[in-house]
Scaffold this active site. Sequence first.
Site, short mmCIF file in Angstrom:
data_model
loop_
_atom_site.label_atom_id
_atom_site.label_comp_id
_atom_site.label_asym_id
_atom_site.label_seq_id
_atom_site.Cartn_x
_atom_site.Cartn_y
_atom_site.Cartn_z
N LYS A 268 -7.81 -4.89 -6.52
CA LYS A 268 -6.72 -4.03 -6.96
C LYS A 268 -6.31 -4.42 -8.38
CE LYS A 268 -4.41 -3.33 -2.48
NZ LYS A 268 -4.48 -1.87 -2.36
N ARG B 121 -7.85 -0.33 8.07
CA ARG B 121 -8.43 0.50 9.14
C ARG B 121 -9.56 -0.24 9.86
NH1 ARG B 121 -9.95 5.14 4.96
NH2 ARG B 121 -8.01 4.33 4.09
N1 BES Z 1 -2.53 -1.90 1.90
C1 BES Z 1 -3.05 -0.79 1.22
C2 BES Z 1 -2.16 0.45 1.29
C3 BES Z 1 -0.85 0.36 0.57
C4 BES Z 1 -0.71 0.91 -0.69
C5 BES Z 1 0.25 -0.19 1.17
C6 BES Z 1 0.50 0.85 -1.33
C7 BES Z 1 1.48 -0.25 0.53
C8 BES Z 1 1.59 0.29 -0.73
C9 BES Z 1 -4.42 -0.40 1.82
O1 BES Z 1 -5.15 -1.44 2.34
C10 BES Z 1 -5.24 0.18 0.73
O2 BES Z 1 -5.55 -0.52 -0.19
N2 BES Z 1 -5.56 1.46 0.84
C11 BES Z 1 -6.33 2.14 -0.12
C12 BES Z 1 -7.41 2.91 0.60
C13 BES Z 1 -8.43 3.53 -0.31
C14 BES Z 1 -9.30 2.45 -0.92
C15 BES Z 1 -9.26 4.50 0.49
C16 BES Z 1 -5.42 3.09 -0.88
O3 BES Z 1 -4.56 3.71 -0.25
O4 BES Z 1 -5.55 3.17 -2.09
MN MN Z 2 -6.36 -2.38 0.85
#
Ligand code: BES
Ligand code: MN
Length: 493
Positions: free
Chosen positions: A276, A350
């Site tokens: 990230k 997931r």
């Molecule tokens: N933990 C994150 C989701 C999240 C984002 C929680 C912002 C709280 C605040 C999750 O694991 C994630 O990174 N999701 C990705 C999925 C994508 C790579 C398909 C996302 O939502 O960007």
């Molecule tokens: Mn994630």
Amino acid sequence: MNLTVTKGLLEQTPANVLVVNLFEGVKMPGGATGAVDMALGNLISSFVIQKEGFSGKYGQMYVLPTHGKIPADKVLIVGLGKNKDFTLGKLRELAAKVIQKCMKMTNAKKVVSILHGAGIGGFDEALAAQMIAEGTIIGSYSFEKYKSEKKAKKIEEFAIIDINEDSCKKAKAGVKKGKIFAGAVNFARDLANEAPQVATPTYLAKTAQAIKDVDVKVYEKDDIEKMGMGAFLGVARGSSQPPKFIHMRYKPSKPLRKIAIIGKGICFDSGGLDLKPPSSMLNMKDDMSGAAAILAVMSVVKELKPNIEIHALIAACENMPGASAYKPGDILTAKNGKTIEVDNTDAEGRLTLADALCYASDLEVDEIVDLATLTGACVVALGSVASGIMGNSQSLIDRLIKCGAAGGERLWQMPMYEEYKDSLKSDIADMKNTGSRYAGTQTAALFLQNFVKKTRWAHIDIAGTAFLDKPVNELKKGATGAGVRTLLNYILS
Ligand code: BES
Ligand code: MN
Ligand code: ZN
């Protein structure tokens, strides 16, 4: 803070702060506020309302020194807004604002308060008292463990005073429930606010084991391997912290039904090799908020004694880009034998949930509810004032929405359109772990559905509500304990 209900007359009760209220537009207060006004020689009606123009608008506050006319040092008059607009939710929020105001006042160790909302407000005394207790305890929360100088001023005693014996009895029951609910919320907040180097999977497992009167089984890495949780293990691989699969069970002697609650337990989400960017990683210690909520619920279940069997499950690990981290292109096999091509290592939640859902399905429960900070897309869609809810059972979803509303937590149903299933297709495995960039909340839920058999299931995406960067209603910035009150109402319904 010692929160109590006492039978008595407000105007005769010694306190540092005495809290009374006014509905909007009322010129001559009645009830307990009227009695206090009278004892003060009409200072509220003829001075605060007439001269100072206090209108009773919702959230308005006025501090009036009593100059010894009554035993309390100061009177805090709060506006309730229009009677027809006043709700239990507004009462909860108001109670939080009141305690926050008191905490800013000098020498406010003992606060006594009117039972807002009872009387002409028309609320049931037990519910009104529960809202006051919840708002007061949730509103006075602060996480100051790591501050050398604690800023929050402690209120030692908060007493709800009412003249009526029967009202007091009901209010006491309400306060008892409110304390349990709010205590659980703050328990979850403490866990999710905790620094990620402390709140590791091992820490979550220890927290579970420290909860009295529930059976706890913690599966170690070897056990997890034996169970065939390849998706969960894939995520855990990049971290030096060992994964833990936590199974807590509460079982009354003759349960009416059997449910499983699952919390996403990613103790830190760096994104993995699909790292990230810094701004997105900043609050990723909160990625175990679902797990924190589940632990919080289990920490009070013995006090609430619901007549259902509850299985609480957490697949706890970190998502890190270590040398043995899982890679885009890796194929993982979940507990139910389905294969998953890793498309993006940041879609890790997931994968861990997939194995937890398989495990829950094998328990042959009647219903499964999972709570997860799952998608940024949900934050984009709903922001921070509502969680998304999806699932395979409309009746379960409807019930959860109601349980949420009663607890002050908004749940908004998102669709799960079949058309988006195609985007999860993989060329070489049964599926990929990510779908189309658009409708990301739905594709995540559609992915999860592959791991639920016939069981009624609901998935709550708390990505936007679990951690706030500015206050919302009774909640401060930081961890919120999202989902706790919804689940508590759910296990009691
Ligand atoms: N933990 C994150 C989701 C999240 C984002 C929680 C912002 C709280 C605040 C999750 O694991 C994630 O990174 N999701 C990705 C999925 C994508 C790579 C398909 C996302 O939502 O960007
Ligand atoms: Mn994630
Ligand atoms: Zn995550």
